[in-house]
Write an enzyme that holds these catalytic residues in place. Structure first.
Site, PDB file in Angstrom:
ATOM      1  N   TYR A   1      52.522  37.821  59.378  1.00 48.95           N
ATOM      2  CA  TYR A   1      53.666  37.970  58.477  1.00 48.95           C
ATOM      3  C   TYR A   1      54.684  38.947  59.069  1.00 48.95           C
ATOM      4  O   TYR A   1      54.364  40.105  59.321  1.00 48.95           O
ATOM      5  CB  TYR A   1      53.238  38.466  57.094  1.00 48.95           C
ATOM      6  CG  TYR A   1      52.401  37.489  56.293  1.00 48.95           C
ATOM      7  CD1 TYR A   1      52.190  36.181  56.725  1.00 48.95           C
ATOM      8  CD2 TYR A   1      51.821  37.870  55.084  1.00 48.95           C
ATOM      9  CE1 TYR A   1      51.420  35.298  55.994  1.00 48.95           C
ATOM     10  CE2 TYR A   1      51.051  36.991  54.340  1.00 48.95           C
ATOM     11  CZ  TYR A   1      50.852  35.707  54.800  1.00 48.95           C
ATOM     12  OH  TYR A   1      50.082  34.823  54.072  1.00 48.95           O
TER      13      TYR A   1
ATOM     14  N   SER B   1      40.901  30.421  55.174  1.00 51.24           N
ATOM     15  CA  SER B   1      42.177  29.970  54.621  1.00 51.24           C
ATOM     16  C   SER B   1      42.562  28.665  55.294  1.00 51.24           C
ATOM     17  O   SER B   1      42.513  28.565  56.519  1.00 51.24           O
ATOM     18  CB  SER B   1      43.261  31.028  54.870  1.00 51.24           C
ATOM     19  OG  SER B   1      44.503  30.602  54.352  1.00 51.24           O
TER      20      SER B   1
ATOM     21  N   SER C   1      51.017  30.162  46.331  1.00 50.35           N
ATOM     22  CA  SER C   1      52.138  29.260  46.041  1.00 50.35           C
ATOM     23  C   SER C   1      52.035  28.585  44.673  1.00 50.35           C
ATOM     24  O   SER C   1      52.194  27.371  44.560  1.00 50.35           O
ATOM     25  CB  SER C   1      52.263  28.192  47.135  1.00 50.35           C
ATOM     26  OG  SER C   1      53.574  27.676  47.171  1.00 50.35           O
ATOM     27  N   PRO C   2      51.795  29.354  43.576  1.00 56.45           N
ATOM     28  CA  PRO C   2      51.698  28.738  42.242  1.00 56.45           C
ATOM     29  C   PRO C   2      53.000  28.072  41.804  1.00 56.45           C
ATOM     30  O   PRO C   2      52.992  27.181  40.959  1.00 56.45           O
ATOM     31  CB  PRO C   2      51.355  29.914  41.323  1.00 56.45           C
ATOM     32  CG  PRO C   2      51.858  31.133  42.042  1.00 56.45           C
ATOM     33  CD  PRO C   2      51.670  30.825  43.508  1.00 56.45           C
TER      34      PRO C   2
ATOM     35  N   ALA D   1      54.958  26.501  43.998  1.00 59.10           N
ATOM     36  CA  ALA D   1      55.271  25.548  45.078  1.00 59.10           C
ATOM     37  C   ALA D   1      56.485  26.025  45.877  1.00 59.10           C
ATOM     38  O   ALA D   1      57.474  25.310  46.029  1.00 59.10           O
ATOM     39  CB  ALA D   1      55.497  24.143  44.516  1.00 59.10           C
TER      40      ALA D   1
ATOM     41  N   LYS E   1      64.731  26.716  40.322  1.00 56.57           N
ATOM     42  CA  LYS E   1      65.944  27.261  40.958  1.00 56.57           C
ATOM     43  C   LYS E   1      66.597  26.288  41.937  1.00 56.57           C
ATOM     44  O   LYS E   1      67.729  26.488  42.342  1.00 56.57           O
ATOM     45  CB  LYS E   1      65.644  28.593  41.635  1.00 56.57           C
ATOM     46  CG  LYS E   1      64.784  28.529  42.881  1.00 56.57           C
ATOM     47  CD  LYS E   1      64.725  29.897  43.546  1.00 56.57           C
ATOM     48  CE  LYS E   1      63.437  30.083  44.317  1.00 56.57           C
ATOM     49  NZ  LYS E   1      63.243  31.468  44.733  1.00 56.57           N
TER      50      LYS E   1
ATOM     51  N   ASN F   1      56.526  36.939  36.173  1.00 55.89           N
ATOM     52  CA  ASN F   1      55.286  36.301  36.620  1.00 55.89           C
ATOM     53  C   ASN F   1      54.051  36.936  35.994  1.00 55.89           C
ATOM     54  O   ASN F   1      53.106  36.244  35.603  1.00 55.89           O
ATOM     55  CB  ASN F   1      55.180  36.361  38.146  1.00 55.89           C
ATOM     56  CG  ASN F   1      56.204  35.485  38.840  1.00 55.89           C
ATOM     57  OD1 ASN F   1      56.901  34.705  38.198  1.00 55.89           O
ATOM     58  ND2 ASN F   1      56.319  35.617  40.140  1.00 55.89           N
TER      59      ASN F   1
END
Length: 367
Positions: free
Chosen positions: A90, A188, A244-245, A247, A254, A333
């Site tokens: 990252y 992962s 990524s809840p 997506a 948005k 959230n």
């Protein structure tokens, strides 16, 4: 699916009334409320994680300032979130640096935090990526230096490595745990077969098996988390930490009117996301969001809150990782927890009807 309420459920729930730090207030989302925070076991391990975690992909060390990153982490921690996820790749390591600096500055007790990182893409050299013994040990050492920590709670293999024998990877993960560099390890983007192979190797050679798979999970991607991982949980105790809840923001609504400036899809290097949103499938997904908006309004919540609560309703999910670029987003959230009790079976059935993508397990076909 998982049994509703057994001690074997991967997400054994408990409620903790958070004290003064758990006071959530936002004029936008209602009056001050003492927040009830869920904690769940990560798979069949004894590690307790908040059902919402804060991820750092794209944001930390990249899209947001270090000051905003500190604000987000503080807001998360003050609302009972104990899980913070990052990776060596990252922002080319900068996300770990930012995360480590904040932990040091805030002076939070290390024992109150669950810090996870992922190893695979470390650098440009051939030996600086993959899941060889060399890169797992060197990569994790470098991550710990950037984080300024003695250990991480979970180290994840960030994808499978076809070039490294499974035994070598499992031995290396066992080594870093035995050396005190990590408490647990997970996977992962691994397939069920690969996770099962890692477990078999661990059992064969008396090594440490993985406890968790990090998987993408949202209303438009369900098969792995709802069908494959529950089978793995029952067989070998591997839990699910999902990402990524929304997506990548699609479910937030948005992108209804195209790609707004400063959104994730407008960033350099995210053409794949832009293409996904503007594709035929993307347009179909946008159309379904209008129906979800009506459900959200009935429940008195926002579309992102409904989407996150929908992920949390799955008892097979130990924790849902959130990505936020400002405090309002994160607060919104976190408010999904208050929507969770409102998701009755009839609401879930209604959502399934709109989505039309409910996956079926072998068990469903037999019955």
């Amino acid at each position: 699916m998982y049994p509703e309420s057994t001690t074997d459920s991967p997400a054994r729930l408990s409620l903790r009334q958070t004290g003064s730090p758990g006071m959530i207030y936002s004029a936008r989302y209602g009056s001050p409320k003492r927040q009830l925070q869920f904690y769940r076991n990560l798979g069949k391990s004894g590690l307790r994680v908040s059902c919402l975690g804060l991820g750092t992909w794209v944001t930390f060390g990249g899209q947001i300032t270090d000051e905003m990153a500190e604000q987000l982490m503080t807001l998360a921690y003050d609302n009972g979130i104990n899980l913070f996820d990052t990776a060596e790749v990252y922002a080319a390591g900068k996300a770990e640096v930012v995360l480590g600096n904040i932990i040091k500055k805030k002076g939070w007790r290390r024992s109150s935090l669950v810090i996870t990182t992922k190893i695979f893409w470390g650098g440009k050299a051939e030996t600086e990526r993959g899941l060889s013994r060399k890169h797992i040990i060197e990569g994790l050492k470098a991550s710990l230096e950037r984080l300024q920590l003695d250990y991480v709670d979970v180290v994840f293999a960030n994808r499978p490595d076809p070039n490294t024998p499974m035994e070598e990877t499992v031995r290396a993960m066992t080594h870093v745990i035995n050396q005190g560099m990590a408490m647990y390890w997970g996977t992962s983007r691994w397939s069920s077969m690969e996770i099962m192979e890692a477990y078999s190797v661990a059992r064969q050679f008396n090594l440490i098996p993985p406890i968790c798979e990090q998987a993408e999970y949202h209303m438009f991607q369900r098969e792995k988390v709802e069908v494959q991982l529950p089978e793995l949980f029952h067989k070998i105790g591997v839990g699910a930490m999902t990402w990524s809840p929304l997506a990548c923001g699609i479910v937030s609504g948005k992108y209804d009117g195209g790609i707004p400036p400063y959104s994730r899809a407008s960033l350099k290097g995210y053409q794949w996301l832009k293409d996904k949103i503007l594709s035929e499938e993307g347009r179909r997904q946008q159309a379904k969001l209008k129906e979800f908006q009506a459900i959200a309004e009935r429940l008195g919540c926002t579309l992102p809150q409904l989407a996150i609560a929908w992920c949390l309703r799955n008892e097979g999910v130990s924790s849902v990782l959130l990505g936020a670029s400002n405090a309002d987003q994160l607060l919104e959230n976190i408010g999904a927890i208050q929507v969770l009790p409102k998701l009755s079976s009839s609401i879930i059935h209604e959502i399934d009807g709109i989505l039309g993508n409910k996956p079926y397990s072998k068990k469903d076909y037999r019955s």
